[in-house]
Design a protein around this motif. Sequence first.
Motif, PDB file in Angstrom:
ATOM      1  N   UNK A  39     -14.902  10.336 -26.436  1.00  0.00           N
ATOM      2  CA  UNK A  39     -14.151  10.291 -27.774  1.00  0.00           C
ATOM      3  C   UNK A  39     -12.639  10.974 -27.700  1.00  0.00           C
ATOM      4  N   UNK A  40     -12.385  11.782 -27.093  1.00  0.00           N
ATOM      5  CA  UNK A  40     -11.117  12.693 -27.151  1.00  0.00           C
ATOM      6  C   UNK A  40      -9.742  11.835 -26.873  1.00  0.00           C
ATOM      7  N   UNK A  41     -10.063  11.067 -25.898  1.00  0.00           N
ATOM      8  CA  UNK A  41      -8.771  10.154 -25.658  1.00  0.00           C
ATOM      9  C   UNK A  41      -8.119   9.250 -26.708  1.00  0.00           C
ATOM     10  N   UNK A  42      -9.255   8.618 -27.488  1.00  0.00           N
ATOM     11  CA  UNK A  42      -8.600   7.666 -28.574  1.00  0.00           C
ATOM     12  C   UNK A  42      -8.311   8.639 -29.525  1.00  0.00           C
ATOM     13  N   UNK A  43      -9.202   9.931 -29.838  1.00  0.00           N
ATOM     14  CA  UNK A  43      -8.897  10.876 -30.816  1.00  0.00           C
ATOM     15  C   UNK A  43      -7.424  11.439 -30.697  1.00  0.00           C
ATOM     16  N   UNK A  44      -7.126  11.728 -29.598  1.00  0.00           N
ATOM     17  CA  UNK A  44      -5.900  12.337 -29.089  1.00  0.00           C
ATOM     18  C   UNK A  44      -4.528  11.329 -29.432  1.00  0.00           C
ATOM     19  N   UNK A  45      -4.641   9.975 -29.064  1.00  0.00           N
ATOM     20  CA  UNK A  45      -3.917   8.984 -29.370  1.00  0.00           C
ATOM     21  C   UNK A  45      -3.586   9.028 -30.957  1.00  0.00           C
ATOM     22  N   UNK A  46      -4.751   8.935 -31.622  1.00  0.00           N
ATOM     23  CA  UNK A  46      -4.516   8.695 -32.961  1.00  0.00           C
ATOM     24  C   UNK A  46      -3.613   9.864 -33.471  1.00  0.00           C
ATOM     25  N   UNK A  47      -3.901  11.045 -33.201  1.00  0.00           N
ATOM     26  CA  UNK A  47      -3.227  12.291 -33.837  1.00  0.00           C
ATOM     27  C   UNK A  47      -1.726  12.142 -33.104  1.00  0.00           C
ATOM     28  N   UNK A  48      -1.439  11.462 -32.195  1.00  0.00           N
ATOM     29  CA  UNK A  48       0.017  11.496 -31.785  1.00  0.00           C
ATOM     30  C   UNK A  48       0.594  10.365 -32.319  1.00  0.00           C
TER      31      UNK A  48
END
Length: 209
Positions: A39-48
């Motif tokens: 889940x972290x990859x899309x999480x990080x992309x969202x917050x960027x």
Amino acid sequence: MTMHATHTPTGRYFEPEQGSPIPRIETERLVLRAHLASDFEPYAEFFASDRAKYMGRLTRRQAWDSFCSDIAQWSLFGFGAWGLQDRATGAFVGQVAVIQPDHFPEPELGWFMLPEAEGRSLAFEAARAARDWAFGARGLETLVSYIDPANARSAALAERLGALPDAAAKRPEGESEEETRVWRHPAPVDRATTAGPAHSRIAERSADV
């Protein structure tokens, strides 16, 4: 291992698996589950991205710290963040959370959806289930959402959930009235006394998040 399920109007609540503090909740279209490393990859992309402008954009390292903090609060407080999984496709589509980091005066109900999952009322479905769990199984006495006044869609969703602005409530440390509005979610007994035609109209005209 068989998991015991409790049926409620907003979903099925499963007792946490042995050794895990995180309950699993199934709604009509979503599974609220423990976060996975994937889940972290899309999480990080969202917050960027620009989509996080009202929550605060994060570098990848900051996003990792936030991701881990959201998860760790389950062990510390008995509440935290769920990853949202589309029941039809199995895809990760966002997050809903009941969290209280050190600078929050009260537990907060928060959410975000990935772009491909917006426009289907999934955020409302997830937030309603998390709210009902927080007041029900978890037994919280207060729950708020901290929302940027410019974030009209999240404000509309909070209103659709039955929350009302609370000008007297404390905001997170260091945040001003211009930056943050506090929306207070009524407990079930309070919702029963305030529900009526006005709230139905609010729900009908709120943004489809």
